[in-house]
Design an enzyme around this catalytic site. Sequence first.
Site, PDB file in Angstrom:
ATOM      1  N   LYS A  54       0.845  -1.207   0.000  1.00  0.00           N
ATOM      2  CA  LYS A  54       0.000   0.000   0.000  1.00  0.00           C
ATOM      3  C   LYS A  54       0.877   1.252   0.000  1.00  0.00           C
ATOM      4  CE  LYS A  54      -3.876  -2.284   2.197  1.00  0.00           C
ATOM      5  NZ  LYS A  54      -4.469  -2.748   3.437  1.00  0.00           N
ATOM      6  N   GLN A  98      -5.134  -1.419   9.485  1.00  0.00           N
ATOM      7  CA  GLN A  98      -5.034  -2.778   8.937  1.00  0.00           C
ATOM      8  C   GLN A  98      -5.618  -3.791   9.919  1.00  0.00           C
ATOM      9  OE1 GLN A  98      -3.859  -3.461   5.820  1.00  0.00           O
ATOM     10  NE2 GLN A  98      -4.232  -5.644   6.090  1.00  0.00           N
ATOM     11  N   ASP A 121     -11.678   2.677   3.773  1.00  0.00           N
ATOM     12  CA  ASP A 121     -12.018   1.256   3.772  1.00  0.00           C
ATOM     13  C   ASP A 121     -13.534   1.043   3.686  1.00  0.00           C
ATOM     14  OD1 ASP A 121     -10.102  -0.785   3.822  1.00  0.00           O
ATOM     15  OD2 ASP A 121      -9.589  -0.423   5.923  1.00  0.00           O
TER      16      ASP A 121
END
Length: 295
Positions: A54, A98, A121
């Site tokens: 990422k 995460q 997200d």
Amino acid sequence: MSAERIDGRAFAEGLRGRVAAAVPAFAQATGRNPGLAVVLVGEDPASQIYVRSKHKATLEAGMESFEHRLPDTTSQDELVALVEQLNADERVDGILVQLPLPKGVDDKAVIATIEPAKDVDGFHVVNAGKLAVGEDALVSCTPLGCLMLLKDRLSSLSGLEAVVVGRSNIVGKPMAQLLLRENCTVTIAHSRTSDLAAVVGRGDIVVAAVGQPELIKGAWLKPGAVVIDVGMNRLEGEGGKTRLLGDVEFATASEVASAITPVPGGVGPMTIAVLLRNTLVAASARAGLRPPEGL
Ligand code: GUN
């Protein structure tokens, strides 16, 4: 019949290129680049690989990357305090914590702290709720990537039978909402569904996201179905090598489907590309700019 392989890697590369091409206009309008903050807690090996990818992809797209690596002894209060700091940081347009988080940290409480406008997200209940009622929302990256692959392959999804296997908040549920928004007739099946084979056999579209290696067999599929395999099951192979297997038995499925995503090289690369897309969309909205076109 041998199904067309849907090349997610190539599509993701194209999307990343379109995001990168749109960044200079944002920078010109605002005097800064879009910024993505990624928070990694602990040492989970798969998470470390994702976070590194990422970071690299964010820089390649011309965005700022803010990485926060915390030890697995980090308390929930400390993590919440970091998220609050990122909420207040004007340079940060997107926040990604995460998952999975270490034991003892409540991921729901942490996600609830993220400012919904920065929730790239799409996990916050505000974004999940907006998606459910048909309002503009930041949408979870993996299902949005699956939808992009489907729309690229099918001229229209309207009226098609779609079967989503898996009911997670991250993939199955938002995937079903997205397909419903495209006027599909949607069934959500899962590990407790009785006669899963018969349910899967109804699908013109099958999205597999159950996390069970090769659960779905070619013989279950409707001939000509389009199959999207979200499975990323790591299995110990010969000589200690790990093998990545999807949720669909690829060899038999490609004899029946009209198109199918391989594992790896299908859905996987889409997630990061959509994350960059969501970051630019969030940045544009925060800056009061129109959403970038063609993303
Ligand atoms: N862990 C595995 N996939 C994801 C994802 O899409 N987002 C976050 N935050 N964590 C993950």
